[in-house]
Design an enzyme around this catalytic site. Structure first.
Site, mmCIF file in Angstrom:
data_model
loop_
_atom_site.group_PDB
_atom_site.id
_atom_site.type_symbol
_atom_site.label_atom_id
_atom_site.label_comp_id
_atom_site.label_asym_id
_atom_site.label_seq_id
_atom_site.Cartn_x
_atom_site.Cartn_y
_atom_site.Cartn_z
ATOM 1 N N SER A 53 0.843 -1.201 0.000
ATOM 2 C CA SER A 53 0.000 0.000 0.000
ATOM 3 C C SER A 53 0.876 1.248 0.000
ATOM 4 C CB SER A 53 -0.924 0.006 1.226
ATOM 5 O OG SER A 53 -0.182 -0.214 2.413
ATOM 6 N N ASP A 60 5.284 -7.116 2.745
ATOM 7 C CA ASP A 60 4.592 -7.603 1.542
ATOM 8 C C ASP A 60 5.564 -7.997 0.442
ATOM 9 O OD1 ASP A 60 1.863 -7.757 1.792
ATOM 10 O OD2 ASP A 60 1.492 -5.669 1.228
ATOM 11 N N GLU A 71 -0.033 -12.316 -1.744
ATOM 12 C CA GLU A 71 -1.404 -12.470 -2.228
ATOM 13 C C GLU A 71 -1.494 -13.714 -3.110
ATOM 14 O OE1 GLU A 71 -2.796 -8.878 -4.116
ATOM 15 O OE2 GLU A 71 -2.027 -7.621 -2.498
ATOM 16 N N GLU A 95 -9.010 -10.022 3.325
ATOM 17 C CA GLU A 95 -9.350 -8.623 3.032
ATOM 18 C C GLU A 95 -10.710 -8.537 2.350
ATOM 19 O OE1 GLU A 95 -6.214 -6.332 1.217
ATOM 20 O OE2 GLU A 95 -7.553 -4.640 0.785
HETATM 21 O O1 KIV Z 1 -0.567 -3.393 1.478
HETATM 22 C C1 KIV Z 1 -1.136 -3.349 2.561
HETATM 23 O O2 KIV Z 1 -1.021 -2.413 3.351
HETATM 24 C C2 KIV Z 1 -1.995 -4.471 2.912
HETATM 25 C C3 KIV Z 1 -3.032 -4.225 3.958
HETATM 26 C C4 KIV Z 1 -4.102 -3.364 3.418
HETATM 27 C C5 KIV Z 1 -3.559 -5.481 4.506
HETATM 28 O O3 KIV Z 1 -1.882 -5.523 2.354
#
Ligand code: KIV
Length: 271
Positions: A52, A90, A121, A188
């Site tokens: 994000s 991530d 993901e 999510e």
């Molecule tokens: O990228 C992110 O911040 C996320 C959250 C919204 C769970 O994956």
């Protein structure tokens, strides 16, 4: 409530124990050392360097252009501010398209940025990737439901799992990913009842965002809880800054609301 600086580091074993004990897990995103320090001292259990950051740090429309170098850079900054919280990072778009590529990229996050867990993901097509990472000592949080890296395929950011067949598939994918070795699961934008079912079905901790109140933990994007979301804040988020006199207080209130089970309520959930 401020967590004592010498509190031991949160571990995966502890997250499992929290699920068993019914203690909610508080998760929040951060992208730099200043906020990481605030979150750590407020008692956030897991700090997520989410992709994000493409939107909230770089002003992009979506997360797709975020690179491995971006993730390594921001994670290293965040790691410098953490004494207690577990650092989850991530895997960006296309960084885990095969077990070999995933091992290289997740290895970078562990070695160069201090990540303690990576999040990726994808559903059962990620089984071999999850197996390769976890069997090489890299903890994995799988991410089901709305997967923002698939925004173009999905045709927008929408709730996932409202149809019976999609719900059933998500449920079975959660089990497949757990069996492949995933240490945690993030859901999510999933109907609250489905998230509750999946949380009960798997033995690993389930963190929700827009997934109702029955998951083992909750995560939000930092900018959303501070009321500085670029654009419109999502329905499932809450501005904790409104009733707080400082950023520190807002983050502490967020943690308390999760631990006391006052957040999220029905208004932040999908039926
Ligand atoms: O990228 C992110 O911040 C996320 C959250 C919204 C769970 O994956």
């Amino acid at each position: 409530m401020s967590v004592h600086k010498s509190s031991p580091k949160v571990t995966i074993r502890q997250l499992m124990q929290m699920k068993t004990d019914g203690e909610k897990i508080a998760v929040l995103t951060a992208y730099d050392v200043s906020f990481a320090t605030v979150l750590d001292e407020a008692g956030v259990d897991i700090v997520l360097v989410g992709d994000s950051l493409g939107m909230v740090m770089q002003g992009l429309d979506n997360t797709l252009p975020v690179s491995m170098d971006d993730m390594v850079y921001h994670s290293r900054c965040v790691a410098n501010g953490l004494k207690r919280a577990l650092l989850m990072v991530d895997m960006p778009f296309m960084s885990h398209i095969s077990p070999e590529i995933a091992l290289q990229n997740a290895g970078r996050l562990m070695k160069e940025s201090g990540a303690q867990m990576v999040k990726l993901e994808g559903g059962s097509e990620q089984r071999d990737v999850v197996q390769a990472l976890t069997s090489n000592g890299i903890p994995v949080c799988a991410h089901l439901g709305l997967q923002p890296q698939r925004v173009h395929k999905l045709g927008g950011y929408r709730v996932q799992g409202r149809e019976e067949d999609v719900a059933e598939r998500m449920h079975s994918e959660a089990c497949v990913l757990e069996q492949a070795g995933a240490d945690a699961l993030l859901l999510e934008c999933v109907p609250a009842a489905l998230a509750a079912q999946i949380t009960a079905a798997v033995s690993i901790p389930v963190i929700g965002i827009g997934a109702g109140s029955e998951t083992d933990g909750q995560v939000l994007v930092l900018q959303d809880i501070l009321g500085i979301t670029p654009g419109r804040a999502p329905k499932f988020s809450q501005n904790f800054m409104q009733d707080a006199g400082s950023i520190q207080q807002a983050v502490q209130n967020y943690v308390s609301a999760i631990k006391n089970k006052t957040f999220p309520d029905k208004d932040h959930s999908f039926s």
